[in-house]
Write a protein that holds these residues in place. Structure first.
Motif, PDB file in Angstrom:
ATOM      1  N   LEU A  19       0.829  -1.210   0.000  1.00  0.00           N
ATOM      2  CA  LEU A  19       0.000   0.000   0.000  1.00  0.00           C
ATOM      3  C   LEU A  19       0.856   1.250   0.000  1.00  0.00           C
ATOM      4  CD1 LEU A  19      -2.832  -0.978   2.507  1.00  0.00           C
ATOM      5  CD2 LEU A  19      -2.993  -0.763   0.020  1.00  0.00           C
ATOM      6  N   PHE A  20       1.926   1.244   0.801  1.00  0.00           N
ATOM      7  CA  PHE A  20       2.818   2.395   0.860  1.00  0.00           C
ATOM      8  C   PHE A  20       3.509   2.612  -0.481  1.00  0.00           C
ATOM      9  CE2 PHE A  20       7.077   4.116   1.584  1.00  0.00           C
ATOM     10  CZ  PHE A  20       6.735   5.351   2.113  1.00  0.00           C
ATOM     11  N   VAL A  21       3.980   1.551  -1.093  1.00  0.00           N
ATOM     12  CA  VAL A  21       4.650   1.649  -2.389  1.00  0.00           C
ATOM     13  C   VAL A  21       3.675   2.162  -3.445  1.00  0.00           C
ATOM     14  CG1 VAL A  21       5.750   0.320  -4.236  1.00  0.00           C
ATOM     15  CG2 VAL A  21       6.402  -0.065  -1.857  1.00  0.00           C
ATOM     16  N   ALA A  22       2.455   1.639  -3.466  1.00  0.00           N
ATOM     17  CA  ALA A  22       1.454   2.092  -4.438  1.00  0.00           C
ATOM     18  C   ALA A  22       1.114   3.552  -4.220  1.00  0.00           C
ATOM     19  CB  ALA A  22       0.195   1.234  -4.335  1.00  0.00           C
ATOM     20  N   ALA A  23       0.961   3.971  -2.963  1.00  0.00           N
ATOM     21  CA  ALA A  23       0.635   5.369  -2.667  1.00  0.00           C
ATOM     22  C   ALA A  23       1.767   6.283  -3.071  1.00  0.00           C
ATOM     23  CB  ALA A  23       0.317   5.532  -1.181  1.00  0.00           C
ATOM     24  N   SER A  24       3.006   5.854  -2.903  1.00  0.00           N
ATOM     25  CA  SER A  24       4.135   6.719  -3.247  1.00  0.00           C
ATOM     26  C   SER A  24       4.221   6.933  -4.748  1.00  0.00           C
ATOM     27  CB  SER A  24       5.440   6.144  -2.707  1.00  0.00           C
ATOM     28  OG  SER A  24       5.754   4.938  -3.357  1.00  0.00           O
ATOM     29  N   PHE A  25       3.822   5.926  -5.553  1.00  0.00           N
ATOM     30  CA  PHE A  25       3.857   6.108  -6.992  1.00  0.00           C
ATOM     31  C   PHE A  25       2.693   6.951  -7.485  1.00  0.00           C
ATOM     32  CE2 PHE A  25       6.572   2.252  -6.972  1.00  0.00           C
ATOM     33  CZ  PHE A  25       7.672   2.836  -7.571  1.00  0.00           C
ATOM     34  N   THR A  26       1.539   6.867  -6.877  1.00  0.00           N
ATOM     35  CA  THR A  26       0.394   7.640  -7.347  1.00  0.00           C
ATOM     36  C   THR A  26       0.417   9.074  -6.833  1.00  0.00           C
ATOM     37  OG1 THR A  26      -0.948   6.848  -5.504  1.00  0.00           O
ATOM     38  CG2 THR A  26      -1.088   5.618  -7.575  1.00  0.00           C
ATOM     39  N   ALA A  27       1.202   9.367  -5.799  1.00  0.00           N
ATOM     40  CA  ALA A  27       1.248  10.712  -5.256  1.00  0.00           C
ATOM     41  C   ALA A  27       2.089  11.644  -6.123  1.00  0.00           C
ATOM     42  CB  ALA A  27       1.803  10.694  -3.833  1.00  0.00           C
ATOM     43  N   HIS A  28       2.981  11.097  -6.933  1.00  0.00           N
ATOM     44  CA  HIS A  28       3.836  11.912  -7.785  1.00  0.00           C
ATOM     45  C   HIS A  28       3.069  12.360  -9.022  1.00  0.00           C
ATOM     46  CE1 HIS A  28       7.067  10.865  -5.200  1.00  0.00           C
ATOM     47  NE2 HIS A  28       7.123   9.606  -5.579  1.00  0.00           N
ATOM     48  N   GLY A  29       3.488  13.483  -9.581  1.00  0.00           N
ATOM     49  CA  GLY A  29       2.848  13.973 -10.784  1.00  0.00           C
ATOM     50  C   GLY A  29       3.457  13.368 -12.031  1.00  0.00           C
ATOM     51  N   GLN A  30       2.674  13.364 -13.100  1.00  0.00           N
ATOM     52  CA  GLN A  30       3.168  12.841 -14.364  1.00  0.00           C
ATOM     53  C   GLN A  30       2.515  13.597 -15.506  1.00  0.00           C
ATOM     54  OE1 GLN A  30       2.865   8.612 -14.822  1.00  0.00           O
ATOM     55  NE2 GLN A  30       3.130   8.707 -17.036  1.00  0.00           N
ATOM     56  N   ILE A  31       3.314  14.021 -16.467  1.00  0.00           N
ATOM     57  CA  ILE A  31       2.796  14.659 -17.674  1.00  0.00           C
ATOM     58  C   ILE A  31       2.314  13.555 -18.596  1.00  0.00           C
ATOM     59  CG2 ILE A  31       3.360  16.086 -19.666  1.00  0.00           C
ATOM     60  CD1 ILE A  31       5.548  17.393 -17.871  1.00  0.00           C
ATOM     61  N   GLU A  32       1.025  13.568 -18.910  1.00  0.00           N
ATOM     62  CA  GLU A  32       0.431  12.528 -19.748  1.00  0.00           C
ATOM     63  C   GLU A  32       0.626  12.830 -21.231  1.00  0.00           C
ATOM     64  OE1 GLU A  32      -0.731   9.865 -18.301  1.00  0.00           O
ATOM     65  OE2 GLU A  32      -0.821  10.622 -16.249  1.00  0.00           O
ATOM     66  N   SER A  33       0.294  14.075 -21.633  1.00  0.00           N
ATOM     67  CA  SER A  33       0.401  14.459 -23.042  1.00  0.00           C
ATOM     68  C   SER A  33       0.352  15.972 -23.168  1.00  0.00           C
ATOM     69  CB  SER A  33      -0.745  13.838 -23.856  1.00  0.00           C
ATOM     70  OG  SER A  33      -1.983  14.383 -23.442  1.00  0.00           O
ATOM     71  N   PHE A  34       0.761  16.462 -24.333  1.00  0.00           N
ATOM     72  CA  PHE A  34       0.604  17.888 -24.638  1.00  0.00           C
ATOM     73  C   PHE A  34       0.293  18.019 -26.121  1.00  0.00           C
ATOM     74  CE2 PHE A  34       5.153  17.068 -25.101  1.00  0.00           C
ATOM     75  CZ  PHE A  34       5.433  17.618 -26.342  1.00  0.00           C
ATOM     76  N   THR A  35      -0.386  19.119 -26.453  1.00  0.00           N
ATOM     77  CA  THR A  35      -0.775  19.394 -27.836  1.00  0.00           C
ATOM     78  C   THR A  35      -0.508  20.859 -28.142  1.00  0.00           C
ATOM     79  OG1 THR A  35      -2.563  17.770 -27.641  1.00  0.00           O
ATOM     80  CG2 THR A  35      -2.686  19.306 -29.486  1.00  0.00           C
ATOM     81  N   GLN A  36       0.141  21.108 -29.261  1.00  0.00           N
ATOM     82  CA  GLN A  36       0.308  22.477 -29.733  1.00  0.00           C
ATOM     83  C   GLN A  36      -0.944  22.834 -30.519  1.00  0.00           C
ATOM     84  OE1 GLN A  36       4.014  23.433 -31.740  1.00  0.00           O
ATOM     85  NE2 GLN A  36       2.940  24.899 -33.043  1.00  0.00           N
ATOM     86  N   LEU A  37      -1.680  23.839 -30.051  1.00  0.00           N
ATOM     87  CA  LEU A  37      -2.947  24.214 -30.674  1.00  0.00           C
ATOM     88  C   LEU A  37      -2.770  25.159 -31.854  1.00  0.00           C
ATOM     89  CD1 LEU A  37      -5.030  24.735 -27.420  1.00  0.00           C
ATOM     90  CD2 LEU A  37      -4.902  22.690 -28.849  1.00  0.00           C
ATOM     91  N   THR A  38      -1.664  25.893 -31.877  1.00  0.00           N
ATOM     92  CA  THR A  38      -1.399  26.852 -32.938  1.00  0.00           C
ATOM     93  C   THR A  38      -0.713  26.128 -34.093  1.00  0.00           C
ATOM     94  OG1 THR A  38      -1.124  28.562 -31.276  1.00  0.00           O
ATOM     95  CG2 THR A  38      -0.335  29.068 -33.495  1.00  0.00           C
TER      96      THR A  38
END
Length: 160
Positions: A19-38
């Protein structure tokens, strides 16, 4: 008695360590994707990006101490630029949307990446690049002297 205590301790460890290991991985942020709109960036015109990321925050996504997303760019002349992103929508711990608006003042190729800071954890997106073409715009206003202003292209500003 000592053997029974070790078994209980081992049981708790088997329950809480995953549980501690799973919580430590989900607490961090992650960039999923980005899109240039212009589609075709031009000098002195707005370039828009939308970014999807997963991050947590305690009070508010508007507090840079909790979560911060920047676009780190290198301009065509080699100058380092940091453009802060702003939160658009979403919930903490789930996918949220962020935006960047940037107005290039140089023509040529810009390159860089998005950098997410979520507490003490950071994540860097895949590299991005885009080319900026010359536009017919005059640019931004600057102080020329104590009495006048000028545009980036050198043309004086004729105010009332």
């Amino acid at each position: 008695m000592l053997n029974a205590a070790n078994k209980v301790r081992g049981c708790w460890a088997r329950l809480f360590i995953p549980l501690f290991v799973a919580a430590s991985f989900t607490a961090h942020g992650q960039i999923e994707s980005f899109t240039q709109l212009t589609g075709h960036p031009a000098q002195y015109e707005r370039v828009d990006f939308t970014i999807e990321l997963t991050a947590g925050w305690t009070n508010s996504p508007f507090r840079a101490e909790e979560v911060r997303l920047d676009l780190d760019l290198i301009s065509p002349s080699g100058n380092a630029l940091t453009i802060p992103a702003f939160y658009s929508n979403g919930k903490k711990g789930d996918v949220s949307s962020w935006n960047v608006r940037f107005t290039p003042i140089e023509t040529g190729k810009y390159s860089g990446a998005f950098v997410l800071m979520n507490g003490s954890y950071s994540d860097v997106s895949k590299k991005l690049s885009f080319s900026v073409v010359r536009s017919g715009k005059k640019g931004f206003l600057h102080i020329n002297n104590d009495w006048s202003f000028r545009f980036d292209d050198g043309e004086p500003f004729r105010g009332i």
